[in-house]
Design a protein around this motif. Sequence first.
Motif, PDB file in Angstrom:
ATOM      1  N   PRO A  43      85.242  78.793   8.132  1.00 53.76           N
ATOM      2  CA  PRO A  43      86.263  78.240   9.022  1.00 53.76           C
ATOM      3  C   PRO A  43      87.361  79.258   9.346  1.00 53.76           C
ATOM      4  O   PRO A  43      87.880  79.270  10.461  1.00 53.76           O
ATOM      5  CB  PRO A  43      86.806  77.041   8.246  1.00 53.76           C
ATOM      6  CG  PRO A  43      85.671  76.617   7.376  1.00 53.76           C
ATOM      7  CD  PRO A  43      84.995  77.904   6.984  1.00 53.76           C
ATOM      8  N   ASP A  53      92.388  75.294  14.687  1.00 52.01           N
ATOM      9  CA  ASP A  53      91.604  74.094  14.982  1.00 52.01           C
ATOM     10  C   ASP A  53      92.492  72.986  15.537  1.00 52.01           C
ATOM     11  O   ASP A  53      93.680  72.929  15.274  1.00 52.01           O
ATOM     12  CB  ASP A  53      90.829  73.611  13.751  1.00 52.01           C
ATOM     13  CG  ASP A  53      91.710  73.125  12.623  1.00 52.01           C
ATOM     14  OD1 ASP A  53      92.123  71.964  12.673  1.00 52.01           O
ATOM     15  OD2 ASP A  53      91.977  73.923  11.704  1.00 52.01           O
ATOM     16  N   PHE A  56      89.855  68.081  12.565  1.00 54.69           N
ATOM     17  CA  PHE A  56      89.007  68.302  11.403  1.00 54.69           C
ATOM     18  C   PHE A  56      88.616  66.946  10.856  1.00 54.69           C
ATOM     19  O   PHE A  56      89.466  66.067  10.702  1.00 54.69           O
ATOM     20  CB  PHE A  56      89.792  69.087  10.336  1.00 54.69           C
ATOM     21  CG  PHE A  56      89.056  69.248   9.038  1.00 54.69           C
ATOM     22  CD1 PHE A  56      88.269  70.353   8.813  1.00 54.69           C
ATOM     23  CD2 PHE A  56      89.165  68.291   8.041  1.00 54.69           C
ATOM     24  CE1 PHE A  56      87.599  70.520   7.609  1.00 54.69           C
ATOM     25  CE2 PHE A  56      88.498  68.441   6.829  1.00 54.69           C
ATOM     26  CZ  PHE A  56      87.717  69.561   6.621  1.00 54.69           C
ATOM     27  N   VAL A  68      84.737  70.595  12.826  1.00 55.67           N
ATOM     28  CA  VAL A  68      86.023  71.143  13.234  1.00 55.67           C
ATOM     29  C   VAL A  68      85.989  71.349  14.742  1.00 55.67           C
ATOM     30  O   VAL A  68      85.014  71.859  15.287  1.00 55.67           O
ATOM     31  CB  VAL A  68      86.315  72.478  12.514  1.00 55.67           C
ATOM     32  CG1 VAL A  68      87.670  73.025  12.913  1.00 55.67           C
ATOM     33  CG2 VAL A  68      86.228  72.292  11.002  1.00 55.67           C
ATOM     34  N   TYR A  70      87.779  73.047  18.149  1.00 55.32           N
ATOM     35  CA  TYR A  70      88.649  74.126  18.617  1.00 55.32           C
ATOM     36  C   TYR A  70      88.865  73.939  20.112  1.00 55.32           C
ATOM     37  O   TYR A  70      87.903  73.856  20.878  1.00 55.32           O
ATOM     38  CB  TYR A  70      88.003  75.493  18.357  1.00 55.32           C
ATOM     39  CG  TYR A  70      87.764  75.757  16.893  1.00 55.32           C
ATOM     40  CD1 TYR A  70      88.765  76.298  16.097  1.00 55.32           C
ATOM     41  CD2 TYR A  70      86.547  75.448  16.300  1.00 55.32           C
ATOM     42  CE1 TYR A  70      88.555  76.536  14.742  1.00 55.32           C
ATOM     43  CE2 TYR A  70      86.330  75.676  14.956  1.00 55.32           C
ATOM     44  CZ  TYR A  70      87.333  76.218  14.182  1.00 55.32           C
ATOM     45  OH  TYR A  70      87.122  76.447  12.851  1.00 55.32           O
TER      46      TYR A  70
END
Length: 107
Positions: A43, A53, A56, A68, A70
Amino acid sequence: MLRLVLSSVAMLSLAGCMQGAAPGADAPKSDGVARKLSKGVSPSEAAVALGPDAGFERNPANWDEACVSYNYGTTEAPKYVHAVFVNDALTRATDGHFEICSYSTST
């Protein structure tokens, strides 16, 4: 000949691992952003490649797995990479999602 067909099918199946849809996601249209990540990255390494991020979530059925998200879109039109990690190693990543990943909507 049969070996060639079977090995081709096996290679195509493995190649699809990084392109599999993340939990709760419809098949997105890829923008190629997920290609910045390689299978097995942590990560922390993903954050270097994609930024912090935006979401989560742990898999309630398997606490070793987490999804996760992004953000790489704009404020007006957010888009997300969904990266699935098992034991802090990337197993698959897809992009083009309009919402952060969530196990609560997966079936």
